[in-house]
Design a protein around this motif. Structure first.
Motif, short mmCIF file in Angstrom:
data_model
loop_
_atom_site.label_atom_id
_atom_site.label_comp_id
_atom_site.label_asym_id
_atom_site.label_seq_id
_atom_site.Cartn_x
_atom_site.Cartn_y
_atom_site.Cartn_z
N PRO A 35 0.80 -1.23 0.00
CA PRO A 35 0.00 0.00 0.00
C PRO A 35 0.84 1.28 0.00
O PRO A 35 0.46 2.26 -0.60
CB PRO A 35 -0.84 -0.10 1.27
N PHE A 36 1.97 1.25 0.69
CA PHE A 36 2.91 2.36 0.64
C PHE A 36 4.31 1.80 0.88
O PHE A 36 4.47 0.76 1.53
CB PHE A 36 2.55 3.48 1.62
N GLU A 67 4.85 0.32 -5.07
CA GLU A 67 3.69 0.85 -4.36
C GLU A 67 2.43 0.66 -5.20
O GLU A 67 2.44 0.84 -6.42
CB GLU A 67 3.89 2.34 -4.06
N MET A 68 1.34 0.29 -4.54
CA MET A 68 0.05 0.15 -5.20
C MET A 68 -0.40 1.51 -5.72
O MET A 68 -0.12 2.54 -5.10
CB MET A 68 -1.01 -0.35 -4.22
N ASN A 69 -1.14 1.49 -6.84
CA ASN A 69 -1.73 2.75 -7.30
C ASN A 69 -2.99 3.02 -6.46
O ASN A 69 -3.39 2.19 -5.63
CB ASN A 69 -2.02 2.72 -8.81
N GLU A 70 -3.60 4.16 -6.66
CA GLU A 70 -4.74 4.56 -5.82
C GLU A 70 -5.90 3.57 -5.89
O GLU A 70 -6.51 3.25 -4.87
CB GLU A 70 -5.21 5.97 -6.18
N GLU A 72 -5.73 0.34 -6.65
CA GLU A 72 -5.30 -0.89 -5.98
C GLU A 72 -5.37 -0.73 -4.46
O GLU A 72 -5.76 -1.65 -3.74
CB GLU A 72 -3.88 -1.25 -6.39
N LYS A 73 -5.01 0.46 -3.96
CA LYS A 73 -5.08 0.73 -2.52
C LYS A 73 -6.52 0.65 -2.02
O LYS A 73 -6.78 0.11 -0.94
CB LYS A 73 -4.51 2.11 -2.20
N LYS A 74 -7.46 1.16 -2.81
CA LYS A 74 -8.88 1.10 -2.43
C LYS A 74 -9.36 -0.35 -2.36
O LYS A 74 -10.03 -0.75 -1.41
CB LYS A 74 -9.74 1.88 -3.42
N GLY A 77 -7.70 -2.04 0.60
CA GLY A 77 -8.33 -1.55 1.83
C GLY A 77 -9.67 -2.21 2.09
O GLY A 77 -10.00 -2.56 3.22
#
Length: 85
Positions: A35-36, A67-70, A72-74, A77
């Motif tokens: 995620p980061f 790092e995951m893109n936005e 992928e982060k969603k 999560g």
């Protein structure tokens, strides 16, 4: 044996954290997405991936961390939220 996330108890593949695996001769390169980049368990995750491939296949492993893109982060999560309830 599966590469399991130490906090979530799920496969890194099921969590979409392993993206690419390439092999040549006795070497493998694995792309691990997090995620980061400074996630506290990053080194633990790298060790898990290396240990699984080394024990099961006896090969040298390079882990490439990205790092995951936005989006992928969603998605990640949402999976974490569902797992943790």
């Amino acid at each position: 044996k599966k590469a399991t996330h130490p906090e979530l108890g799920r496969s890194l593949i099921d969590l979409a954290m392993i993206r690419k695996v390439t092999t040549k001769d006795n070497k493998a390169a694995v792309t691990l997405v997090v995620p980061f980049l400074h996630v506290p368990i990053k080194n633990d995750l790298i060790k898990i991936v290396k240990d699984i491939l080394k024990k099961n296949k006896g090969i040298d492993v390079e882990v490439i961390v990205k790092e995951m893109n936005e989006n992928e982060k969603k998605i990640f999560g949402a999976m974490v939220k569902k797992i943790r309830g």
